[in-house]
Scaffold this motif. Structure first.
Motif, PDB file in Angstrom:
ATOM      1  N   LEU A 185       0.823  -1.210   0.000  1.00  0.00           N
ATOM      2  CA  LEU A 185       0.000   0.000   0.000  1.00  0.00           C
ATOM      3  C   LEU A 185       0.857   1.260   0.000  1.00  0.00           C
ATOM      4  N   ALA A 186       1.939   1.246   0.778  1.00  0.00           N
ATOM      5  CA  ALA A 186       2.819   2.418   0.828  1.00  0.00           C
ATOM      6  C   ALA A 186       3.417   2.703  -0.549  1.00  0.00           C
ATOM      7  N   GLN A 187       3.860   1.653  -1.238  1.00  0.00           N
ATOM      8  CA  GLN A 187       4.441   1.844  -2.567  1.00  0.00           C
ATOM      9  C   GLN A 187       3.380   2.256  -3.587  1.00  0.00           C
ATOM     10  N   SER A 188       2.158   1.760  -3.419  1.00  0.00           N
ATOM     11  CA  SER A 188       1.065   2.186  -4.304  1.00  0.00           C
ATOM     12  C   SER A 188       0.814   3.685  -4.147  1.00  0.00           C
ATOM     13  N   ALA A 189       0.815   4.158  -2.890  1.00  0.00           N
ATOM     14  CA  ALA A 189       0.615   5.588  -2.637  1.00  0.00           C
ATOM     15  C   ALA A 189       1.752   6.413  -3.229  1.00  0.00           C
ATOM     16  N   LEU A 190       2.991   5.916  -3.109  1.00  0.00           N
ATOM     17  CA  LEU A 190       4.141   6.631  -3.669  1.00  0.00           C
ATOM     18  C   LEU A 190       4.084   6.697  -5.191  1.00  0.00           C
ATOM     19  N   LEU A 191       3.389   5.746  -5.805  1.00  0.00           N
ATOM     20  CA  LEU A 191       3.211   5.749  -7.257  1.00  0.00           C
ATOM     21  C   LEU A 191       2.065   6.651  -7.695  1.00  0.00           C
ATOM     22  N   GLY A 192       1.405   7.308  -6.742  1.00  0.00           N
ATOM     23  CA  GLY A 192       0.324   8.228  -7.088  1.00  0.00           C
ATOM     24  C   GLY A 192      -1.044   7.602  -7.112  1.00  0.00           C
ATOM     25  N   GLU A 193      -1.175   6.368  -6.656  1.00  0.00           N
ATOM     26  CA  GLU A 193      -2.486   5.732  -6.624  1.00  0.00           C
ATOM     27  C   GLU A 193      -3.314   6.238  -5.439  1.00  0.00           C
ATOM     28  N   THR A 194      -4.631   6.149  -5.589  1.00  0.00           N
ATOM     29  CA  THR A 194      -5.512   6.354  -4.451  1.00  0.00           C
ATOM     30  C   THR A 194      -5.574   5.051  -3.661  1.00  0.00           C
ATOM     31  N   VAL A 195      -5.243   5.112  -2.395  1.00  0.00           N
ATOM     32  CA  VAL A 195      -5.216   3.915  -1.546  1.00  0.00           C
ATOM     33  C   VAL A 195      -6.373   3.981  -0.559  1.00  0.00           C
ATOM     34  N   ILE A 196      -7.210   2.950  -0.564  1.00  0.00           N
ATOM     35  CA  ILE A 196      -8.360   2.868   0.350  1.00  0.00           C
ATOM     36  C   ILE A 196      -8.256   1.572   1.147  1.00  0.00           C
ATOM     37  N   VAL A 197      -8.252   1.672   2.459  1.00  0.00           N
ATOM     38  CA  VAL A 197      -8.169   0.503   3.340  1.00  0.00           C
ATOM     39  C   VAL A 197      -9.457   0.406   4.149  1.00  0.00           C
ATOM     40  N   ILE A 198     -10.129  -0.737   4.066  1.00  0.00           N
ATOM     41  CA  ILE A 198     -11.286  -1.000   4.925  1.00  0.00           C
ATOM     42  C   ILE A 198     -10.851  -2.044   5.936  1.00  0.00           C
ATOM     43  N   ASP A 199     -10.725  -1.622   7.184  1.00  0.00           N
ATOM     44  CA  ASP A 199     -10.124  -2.451   8.232  1.00  0.00           C
ATOM     45  C   ASP A 199     -11.113  -2.677   9.376  1.00  0.00           C
ATOM     46  N   PRO A 200     -11.828  -3.794   9.373  1.00  0.00           N
ATOM     47  CA  PRO A 200     -12.812  -4.049  10.437  1.00  0.00           C
ATOM     48  C   PRO A 200     -12.201  -4.247  11.820  1.00  0.00           C
ATOM     49  N   LYS A 201     -10.947  -4.697  11.895  1.00  0.00           N
ATOM     50  CA  LYS A 201     -10.392  -5.021  13.217  1.00  0.00           C
ATOM     51  C   LYS A 201      -9.529  -3.901  13.790  1.00  0.00           C
ATOM     52  N   ASN A 202      -9.426  -2.762  13.074  1.00  0.00           N
ATOM     53  CA  ASN A 202      -8.696  -1.592  13.572  1.00  0.00           C
ATOM     54  C   ASN A 202      -7.238  -1.924  13.889  1.00  0.00           C
ATOM     55  N   ASP A 203      -6.472  -2.230  12.854  1.00  0.00           N
ATOM     56  CA  ASP A 203      -5.049  -2.561  13.002  1.00  0.00           C
ATOM     57  C   ASP A 203      -4.251  -1.270  13.184  1.00  0.00           C
ATOM     58  N   ALA A 204      -3.849  -0.991  14.429  1.00  0.00           N
ATOM     59  CA  ALA A 204      -3.146   0.257  14.734  1.00  0.00           C
ATOM     60  C   ALA A 204      -1.802   0.328  14.012  1.00  0.00           C
ATOM     61  N   PHE A 205      -1.141  -0.822  13.822  1.00  0.00           N
ATOM     62  CA  PHE A 205       0.171  -0.830  13.159  1.00  0.00           C
ATOM     63  C   PHE A 205       0.051  -0.347  11.718  1.00  0.00           C
ATOM     64  N   LEU A 206      -0.886  -0.933  10.961  1.00  0.00           N
ATOM     65  CA  LEU A 206      -1.032  -0.577   9.550  1.00  0.00           C
ATOM     66  C   LEU A 206      -1.434   0.882   9.395  1.00  0.00           C
ATOM     67  N   ALA A 207      -2.360   1.347  10.223  1.00  0.00           N
ATOM     68  CA  ALA A 207      -2.800   2.740  10.140  1.00  0.00           C
ATOM     69  C   ALA A 207      -1.649   3.708  10.416  1.00  0.00           C
ATOM     70  N   SER A 208      -0.831   3.391  11.436  1.00  0.00           N
ATOM     71  CA  SER A 208       0.282   4.286  11.785  1.00  0.00           C
ATOM     72  C   SER A 208       1.355   4.296  10.704  1.00  0.00           C
ATOM     73  N   VAL A 209       1.614   3.134  10.085  1.00  0.00           N
ATOM     74  CA  VAL A 209       2.607   3.070   9.010  1.00  0.00           C
ATOM     75  C   VAL A 209       2.182   3.940   7.837  1.00  0.00           C
ATOM     76  N   LEU A 210       0.916   3.816   7.420  1.00  0.00           N
ATOM     77  CA  LEU A 210       0.436   4.597   6.276  1.00  0.00           C
ATOM     78  C   LEU A 210       0.361   6.084   6.609  1.00  0.00           C
ATOM     79  N   ALA A 211      -0.003   6.408   7.860  1.00  0.00           N
ATOM     80  CA  ALA A 211      -0.038   7.818   8.267  1.00  0.00           C
ATOM     81  C   ALA A 211       1.361   8.429   8.232  1.00  0.00           C
TER      82      ALA A 211
END
Length: 516
Positions: A202-228
């Motif tokens: 996802l990080a590399q997709s964002a760096l390539l200019g893509e729109t990245v959408i994550v739907i996370d039902p379990k609220n993964d704090a690690f993934l959210a913080s990495v992308l932020a």
């Protein structure tokens, strides 16, 4: 005496004592011994399936070289020992013997350093098949994979998508098109690292200019913080949307919808798609009629969830559908969808950035919201003009809480609309546990549309066996050894083995941490 004269004397001493023909022969003999040891051993087990006559000949040669080298080594060691015994008390003779032995050892070390890597590299190329490993060896080999590392150091868009490190620590990269043109399935038990890999992609997709959408039902704090952090570091817009019951109004999912799209959203959210079961579909058909009535009310001017609920509560043709009205009333109480405008989903998709959606795995009303939200995203992507459209990457974590029948159908079509999807779940059993969806249809849609599959540690044997079957088999050659005969009589037989073994998947390291 001048320094130059000291140098000449020292050079003469080295030349007279060490640069002698017999010392050179010892150096050369040491190199030949090293080649004999390693080259002979390698040739003794070689196999070239396409050259059935050459293989036995090379193995005979290798065994002969190996035996001659061993005999020669024993004789040399015995000879050196004998010479040392003879020269006891004679300083000059003893010194000569030690000098020759030293050159022999130096030659052997030089041979190992220069020729052994070459022998191992090029002779290994003409071997086919790695034989059969047992579980203990596999688990041993994979222990190296549990070490953490910072994946950002390996990001290089020119080389494509970085996916991880192999056993030797080398980066694994695939062309950008391999990820952007295909859906991806990530499967593995909880805590094994699925979110780490998803974050890397996802990080590399964002760096390539893509729109990245994550739907996370379990609220993964690690993934959210990495992308932020990635978004802050590279100036990429980051939006957090919280759908949990405690969250305030943030979005109007009906914004920009046509009446038929509202009807589709309700069918997706309330799981009213056709199931193939006549009895079930009869009652669902009545509820779909209620969805049509709601869409008409929307067309007449009720453009938000609260206003739509207020009008529907006065419409008998809707409220008399007892089960449908109960579900609609329950969903309408979710505050996150009560905004008059809020987040403009279409603008977010068109302009780019990262949208992180926090959902739930316990709240029924959030389940409905998650499915409705995904359907709205797919509607916007399907309706936009393809020319100049920004690529979109969607991550669906814990897929069984998000999927709907319309979303299943869209899996096979959105890829052609410049959108690729990452699907993450714990086992293939999750695909049978999608509420209101036929298990066979879910498996077919997910398996048939995810061309790239990543597997982490699995505890469910059925899932591991199915992935083993999907990976297929490869040809290998297994050595037959008759212990009653000499080594040179060893033979090879062709065999098959799984490309990816089920026991390998069940013995993978628990996690490889992506630090930073």
């Amino acid at each position: 005496m001048e320094n130059s004269e000291y140098f000449k004397i020292a050079l003469h001493g080295i030349t007279s004592n060490y640069m002698r023909p017999d010392a050179f022969y010892c150096w050369l003999l040491g190199i030949m011994l090293s080649i004999g040891f390693f080259c002979g051993r390698r040739l003794a087990i070689i196999n070239i399936p396409d050259r059935p006559l050459l293989s036995p000949a090379l193995r005979h040669l290798g065994v002969s070289i190996w035996k001659i080298t061993r005999v020669a080594t024993v004789l040399i060691i015995a000879g050196v020992g004998f010479l040392l015994l003879l020269t006891v008390g004679s300083y000059s003779s003893e010194q000569d013997t030690i000098i020759l032995l030293t050159f022999l050892i130096i030659g052997f070390m030089i041979g190992c350093g220069i020729f052994v890597p070459t022998i191992c590299r090029y002779i290994a190329k003409i071997e086919l098949g790695k034989g059969l490993d047992d579980v203990e060896k596999i688990a041993d080999r994979l222990k190296k994979l549990s070490k953490g590392y910072n994946p950002e150091k390996y990001f290089n868009i020119k080389k494509g998508f970085f996916l991880g490190l192999d056993e030797k620590g080398n980066s694994i990269n695939v062309p950008k098109e391999a990820i952007q043109k295909n859906h991806v399935q990530i499967i593995g038990e909880s805590g094994t690292g699925k979110s780490s890999l998803a974050g890397v992609i996802l990080a590399q997709s964002a760096l390539l200019g893509e729109t990245v959408i994550v739907i996370d039902p379990k609220n993964d704090a690690f993934l959210a913080s990495v992308l932020a952090r990635i978004s802050e570091k590279h100036g990429i817009p980051f939006t957090l949307l919280d759908l949990r019951p405690s969250a305030p109004p943030q979005i109007n999912p009906l914004q920009g919808c046509e009446p038929w799209e509202v009807e589709e959203l309700l069918i997706a959210g309330f799981e009213l798609g056709k199931s193939g079961n006549p009895g079930t579909d009869f009652y669902r058909g009545e509820d779909r009629d209620a969805c049509t009535e709601v869409a008409k009310i929307f067309a007449d001017g009720a453009k938000t969830i609260p206003s739509l609920f207020q009008t529907c509560s006065k419409t008998t043709s809707i409220t008399e559908r007892t089960n449908y009205w109960r579900e609609f009333r329950h969903f309408s109480s979710l505050p996150a969808f009560h905004a008059k405008a809020g987040l403009d989903l279409k603008a977010t998709i068109d302009n780019g950035g990262i949208l992180y959606v926090i959902g739930s795995i316990t709240s029924d009303k959030v389940f409905t919201a998650q499915k409705m939200f995904l359907q709205r995203i797919l509607q916007i992507i399907s309706a936009r003009r393809l020319e100049g459209a920004r690529p979109v990457c969607i991550m669906l974590d814990e897929i069984k809480y998000i999927l709907s029948i319309p979303a299943l159908r869209a899996l096979g079509t959105v890829r052609d609309r410049n959108c690729h999807i990452i699907i993450a779940h714990q086992s293939l059993g999750d695909l049978d546990d999608c509420a209101g969806l036929p298990p066979k249809a879910v498996r077919g849609a997910v398996h048939g549309n995810t061309s790239i599959k990543f597997a982490y540690k699995l505890n469910e044997l059925d899932t591991a066996l199915q992935l083993e079957g999907i990976a297929g088999k490869e040809r290998t050659f297994v050595q037959n050894i008759n212990t009653a005969e000499e080594n040179h009589s060893r033979g090879w037989r062709e065999s098959e083995r799984p490309r990816i073994r089920a026991d390998l998947l069940t013995h993978l390291p628990t996690r490889r941490t992506c630090a930073g």
